[in-house]
Design an enzyme around this catalytic site. Structure first.
Site: not given
Length: 735
Positions: A603, A652, A722
């Site tokens: 990520r 998420c 995230e």
């Protein structure tokens, strides 16, 4: 050289190349123009004239020849690619000389003043209805005339540059020579060698040579061919260069058999960056001038002292090129000593390597003590603004003179905007950009952001922009850097939470046709704009029978956001597809970086955080029947629908810890259905927080804090978000 039908211009944003593009287009040549540093309004002028402005250096059609700016060396990788294909490559001056060899050609030459004189001559001829072609190395103020024009079977009026040596290719009908001061020391090792270039040009001139009376230029012309010589009288004082320009123009008119003596030259619009008044009030005047040779500086400062004798002379100077600064440091210091106060910027390198002997510091030692002790060198714009200070009171008056070439223009216009905004940098930001963005770019203040995110929470942006293309994006980013204004990128608004108090800087969003472009390329790959939606990329790949893009179907974002986050799903990540990415880097350059050279992690992509992704080349896993690909997409979509909620969310919330999913940890801790106002943890997937109507960012953040504390307490694990919190660090909220 046979006249080409199609040409590619490299470095087409330069002030020598852009008029050539207009001239060739008018001559019926198909012109494709590329520059990684195009600016507005020049880019729009070329496009509106019908010239194909490219986003990449690869043209749509194979050219008959390539024309390069002198700023692009022959050993440039892109240039050498054309050489390898046996496509002729010319420097700008060499090509122009060959293209016009059979035309009636009037060349304006000299160490300085060529652009202003050529511009004035073209304006004067246009005023009296004379039909002619021309190329001027600068933009007329407010674009009152284009910088280049083609008229069939007419005279060609053009300034010819000696700086790169291509002056040796020209054989003019008429040469108008203004002066010969030693310059371009990287090309000429002495004034004699530079003078020899002018003398040999006179020897090739076929019809008439025009020089100042009783000058070394006239003496050289007499030696070469006295019968061709015409002269014009100059005023001796340095500040009279405008009057001298008029004298040169009138002399050229006589040679062309056109009477230009009766025109009102006070109506001449001028050339941008040549004595341009950017701001004027009773106590402060801000002027910009391109002067980058000691003789020019002397003329400019002398004139400004005469124009406003009661105003102190505050000079901001940027040297241009290390070689020139080293050779002429003492001369620069002597002319700059006319200033009451002097402020220096670092030497602008152009294409030269750094040389400490040519740094701006090299001229400080030659300044008189009264200036030397108080002269500072600035690399930070805000510090210069603080030094120059606000508009003086009535009993003190000044004129701020920005003198030099390079990127001084940004500082001059930035300070003018800062002055207009009375020191408010957020207002100055918009004033600065007034003429630097294309009309199709959107720039708004106090723009609501909640409706631009997938979770639907948050406040407004102080400034919000949708740049039309990469040139406008660069201008916006440079303005942020200049005024020290924070900026943030926004794609489709997934994986993002905007705080309730909004964002105090500029939010950039890459929308529109330029950013959404998807094109099929050879080797079963796609080139995709950063604003293209991931599901659109997936659909385009499917239609073209390309495998490997299926996992993008259900990710709610754009390619730019996916590159920043290295977004992934179902076991695949974005950088599994990437062959290269084109970035706008912090220094303002655009660079293509191979996927294998990028710093990529879970990520995360460092280059996409430091810079801004513009477009990328994505490689497929090969060809397949589009029906089989569609079947795979539908299978993945079914899995996603069964496991993920469809209500408003940011995706998420937490990263998955090693060997366990965040969703499982949250569910196992009994947090499904937990609520904070309108924000609730999804019963379908515990790693999603839903906005069930009217939720605020504070409520979402509060729920995130609660989940994180519970998991730490019950599982001994620390969950890391995230999602991005715009303009803030999660460390401010999570202990």
């Amino acid at each position: 050289m046979n006249n080409p039908k199609r040409v590619l211009l490299l470095g087409a944003g330069g002030m020598g190349m852009a008029p050539l593009a207009l001239y060739l287009h008018g001559a019926g040549v198909q012109v494709e123009a590329y520059d990684d540093r195009f600016r507005e309004p020049l880019r729009s002028h070329l496009q509106s004239a019908g010239i194909d402005v490219l986003s990449e250096s690869t043209p749509l059609n194979k050219p008959d020849c390539v024309i390069r700016s002198s700023a692009i060396p022959l050993n440039n990788k892109g240039v050498q690619g054309w050489v390898a294909q046996n496509i002729p490559v010319y420097q700008r001056g060499e090509f122009l000389a060959r293209f016009t060899v059979k035309k009636k050609f009037l060349a304006v030459v000299g160490s300085h003043g060529k652009t202003s004189t050529t511009g004035m001559l073209c304006w004067a001829l246009d005023q009296v209805g004379f039909q002619f072609s021309y190329l001027v190395g600068g933009m007329f103020t407010d674009n009152q005339l284009p910088s280049g024009r083609y008229v069939k079977e007419s005279w060609v009026i053009c300034e010819v540059d000696e700086s790169d040596g291509t002056i040796d290719y020209f054989t003019p009908s008429v040469t108008l020579a203004l002066n010969c001061d030693w310059d371009h020391v990287d090309q000429y090792d002495s004034k004699d060698s530079m003078g020899e270039t002018f003398r040999t040009l006179f020897s090739r001139t076929t019809s008439s040579i025009i020089t100042p009376t009783n000058s070394e230029l006239s003496e050289w012309a007499k030696l070469e061919n006295e019968s061709l010589l015409s002269t014009f009288d100059l005023k001796s004082e340095p500040s009279a260069f405008l009057e001298n320009n008029i004298a040169a123009v009138v002399a050229a008119g006589k040679v062309l058999e056109v009477d230009l003596s009766t025109l009102d030259y006070s109506k001449f619009p001028g050339i941008e960056r040549r004595q341009s008044i950017l701001h004027q009030s009773p106590t402060r005047t801000i002027v910009e001038d391109y002067a980058h040779h000691p003789t020019e500086i002397n003329a400019f400062l002398s004139r400004r002292r005469l124009v406003l004798p009661q105003h102190s002379l505050q000079v901001v100077f940027q040297p241009h090129r290390f070689s020139r600064t080293q050779a002429l440091a003492q001369n620069f210091a002597e002319e700059l000593s006319q200033a009451d106060d002097l402020h220096l910027l670092p030497t602008y390198a152009a294409f030269e390597e750094f040389d400490p002997a040519g740094s701006v510091e090299s001229l400080v030692g030659y300044l008189p003590p009264r200036l030397r002790e108080h002269t500072n060198i600035f690399s930070d714009f805000t510090q210069l603004c603080d030094e120059l200070g606000p508009t003086p009171l009535e009993n003190k008056k000044d004129q701020i003179l920005f003198v030099g070439a390079g990127d001084l223009e940004k500082w001059a216009h930035g300070f003018s905007a800062w002055e207009k905004a009375k020191g408010n940098k957020l207002d100055a930001f918009s004033y600065y950009l007034e003429k630097k963005l294309s009309k199709s770019t959107i720039l708004r203040s106090y723009e609501p952001l909640a409706n631009k995110t997938t979770i639907g929470v948050g406040g407004s942006a102080r400034w919000y922009a949708e740049p039309a293309h990469s040139e406008d994006l660069r201008s916006l980013v440079e303005a942020c850097k200049l005024f020290n204004i924070p900026r943030a990128m926004m794609g489709r608004g997934s994986n993002l939470i905007v705080p309730d108090d909004g964002f105090g800087g500029l939010v950039l969003r890459l929308r529109g046709k330029f950013w959404k472009e998807i094109t099929f390329r050879a080797e079963e790959s796609l080139v995709v704009g950063a604003g293209a939606r991931l599901n659109e990329i997936c659909s385009f790949a499917c239609l073209n029978g390309l495998k490997g893009f299926e996992f993008l179907e259900g990710i709610p974002g754009t390619l730019g956001g996916a590159l920043r986050m290295n977004a992934g799903a179902m076991g695949w990540e974005t950088f599994d597809l990437v062959e290269w990415v084109s970035f706008l880097l912090p220094d303002g350059s655009i660079r293509e970086i191979l996927g294998t050279d990028l710093n990529v992690g879970y990520r995360y992509c460092r280059e996409a955080f430091d810079g801004i992704a513009l477009r990328a080349k994505l490689k497929s896993e090969g060809k397949s029947d589009h029906r089989a690909i569609r079947k795979a997409i539908e299978k993945l979509a079914k899995r996603r629908r069964s496991s993920q909620p469809r209500e408003a969310s940011a995706g998420c919330i937490f990263r998955n810890p090693e060997d366990v999913s965040a969703g499982f940890l949250i569910e196992d801790s009994g947090l499904k259905g937990e609520r904070e106002g309108g924000a609730v943890i999804s019963n379908q997937h515990a790693n999603f927080i839903l906005n069930q109507g009217g939720a605020t960012a504070d409520e979402v953040i509060s729920l995130i804090q609660r989940v994180r504390a519970r998991i730490k307490e019950s599982k001994g694990l620390i969950l890391e978000p995230e999602v991005t919190l715009m303009g803030k660090s999660w460390n401010e909220y999570l202990s």
